[in-house]
Design an enzyme around this catalytic site. Structure first.
Site, mmCIF file in Angstrom:
data_model
loop_
_atom_site.group_PDB
_atom_site.id
_atom_site.type_symbol
_atom_site.label_atom_id
_atom_site.label_comp_id
_atom_site.label_asym_id
_atom_site.label_seq_id
_atom_site.Cartn_x
_atom_site.Cartn_y
_atom_site.Cartn_z
ATOM 1 N N ASP A 8 -4.221 -8.276 0.092
ATOM 2 C CA ASP A 8 -3.017 -7.449 0.187
ATOM 3 C C ASP A 8 -2.139 -8.006 1.295
ATOM 4 O O ASP A 8 -2.624 -8.702 2.202
ATOM 5 C CB ASP A 8 -3.374 -5.992 0.489
ATOM 6 N N SER A 9 -0.875 -7.690 1.223
ATOM 7 C CA SER A 9 0.042 -8.142 2.266
ATOM 8 C C SER A 9 -0.224 -7.450 3.597
ATOM 9 O O SER A 9 0.249 -7.909 4.635
ATOM 10 C CB SER A 9 1.495 -7.893 1.838
ATOM 11 N N CYS A 71 -2.041 -5.605 -4.389
ATOM 12 C CA CYS A 71 -0.677 -5.503 -3.853
ATOM 13 C C CYS A 71 0.276 -5.588 -5.025
ATOM 14 O O CYS A 71 0.229 -6.553 -5.801
ATOM 15 C CB CYS A 71 -0.427 -6.649 -2.873
ATOM 16 N N GLU A 156 2.990 3.531 7.306
ATOM 17 C CA GLU A 156 2.425 2.611 8.290
ATOM 18 C C GLU A 156 2.630 3.094 9.724
ATOM 19 O O GLU A 156 1.925 2.646 10.632
ATOM 20 C CB GLU A 156 3.001 1.210 8.090
ATOM 21 N N CYS A 190 2.862 1.605 -5.733
ATOM 22 C CA CYS A 190 2.675 0.986 -4.425
ATOM 23 C C CYS A 190 1.399 1.558 -3.837
ATOM 24 O O CYS A 190 1.167 2.771 -3.912
ATOM 25 C CB CYS A 190 3.853 1.257 -3.495
ATOM 26 N N HIS A 192 0.539 2.077 -0.891
ATOM 27 C CA HIS A 192 0.724 2.983 0.246
ATOM 28 C C HIS A 192 0.922 4.434 -0.213
ATOM 29 O O HIS A 192 0.599 5.371 0.519
ATOM 30 C CB HIS A 192 1.963 2.588 1.057
#
Length: 271
Positions: A8-9, A71, A156, A190, A192
């Site tokens: 993942d990034s 991702c 984040e 996504c 997140h």
């Protein structure tokens, strides 16, 4: 033989990874987050491909023969190029899979109106990957997309319960649903976004299904390994997990627990 690589990034892929570990705890895994170069979502196709390829090759070098791009941006902008241009150059069997197909190939089972919404990063929306993949499996489904540019920074920075998070989630959900009153299923495109699920559900009408990727990807991977025993045979099974980041390991550990659901120990590496 070697562990399964999860790329993942940054942190988001941990929400997918934790579901994979729940489903398939017997395998060995290496998780690699390219935190030094995050975010990927705003970068060009060429840059995302170059970064993703470098990380995949790093995982190959660490013994992984199967790599999952956990991702959406990497899956949208780099997966096809890696599969078509890079994997054929290897003399032995190597596989790279993404998170978009496992989501899109089952969406038809979750919509009656055949109108589906996508909440994603600007990069994923711009790529059109979800529209393209859904059309392959379900030509009768109409796809509506909306880019949520503030959601990743909110997650984040651990602003999950803040007034700002509530404001932007409500705003973006409304903007998606305004595109069609007939939307009855929404994909959180996504990794997140599952952390914002309580806020998303508060804003979403109860008849709309909200689909997160973690369990879908885990189920798809289990099915893939069952159907491809030649790939499963390349994956070691001792139940070990190692976490790596291209940035500071202590910083990674501090935030990673939010996504993974429990504390982890990480190691730093340079590409």
């Amino acid at each position: 033989m070697g562990p399964i690589g999860i790329f993942d990034s940054g942190y988001g892929g941990l929400t997918v990874f934790r579901e994979i570990v729940k489903k398939l705890p017997q395998y060995d895994y290496i998780y690699l987050g390219d935190n030094a170069r995050v975010p990927y979502g705003t970068r060009s196709f060429e840059t995302v491909y170059a970064y993703t390829k470098e990380c995949v090759e790093q995982l190959f070098g660490m013994g992984c023969r199967l790599v999952i791009l956990a991702c959406n941006t990497a899956s949208a902008k780099a997966l096809r190029s890696i599969q078509q241009q890079d994997l054929p150059r290897y003399p032995d069997l190597r596989k790279v899979l993404g998170v978009i197909r496992p989501t899109t190939e089952i969406i038809g089972n979750h919509t009656q109106t055949r109108q589906v919404g996508i909440l994603a990063t600007p990069g994923t929306v711009k790529s059109g990957s979800y529209q393209i993949e859904i059309q392959k499996f379900f030509p009768d489904i109409t796809v509506f997309q909306h880019a949520c540019s503030m959601w990743v920074p909110l997650v984040e920075n651990n602003e999950l319960d803040s007034p700002g998070a509530a404001y932007f989630v409500e705003k973006d959900v409304k903007q998606l649903l305004q595109q069609s009153p007939a939307i009855d299923a929404v994909i959180l495109a996504c990794t997140h976004y599952p952390l914002l699920l309580p806020l998303i559900k508060q804003c979403m009408p109860p008849h709309i299904k909200v689909l997160s990727q973690g369990t879908l990807v885990a189920d798809s991977l289990a099915d893939y390994l069952n159907r491809h025993p030649e790939v499963a045979a390349l994956c070691t099974m001792e139940g070990t997990i190692r976490f790596f980041t291209t940035d500071n390991a202590l910083d990674f550990e501090e935030k990673a627990g939010i996504f993974y659901g429990r504390p982890i120990r990480a190691e730093a590496l340079s590409l």
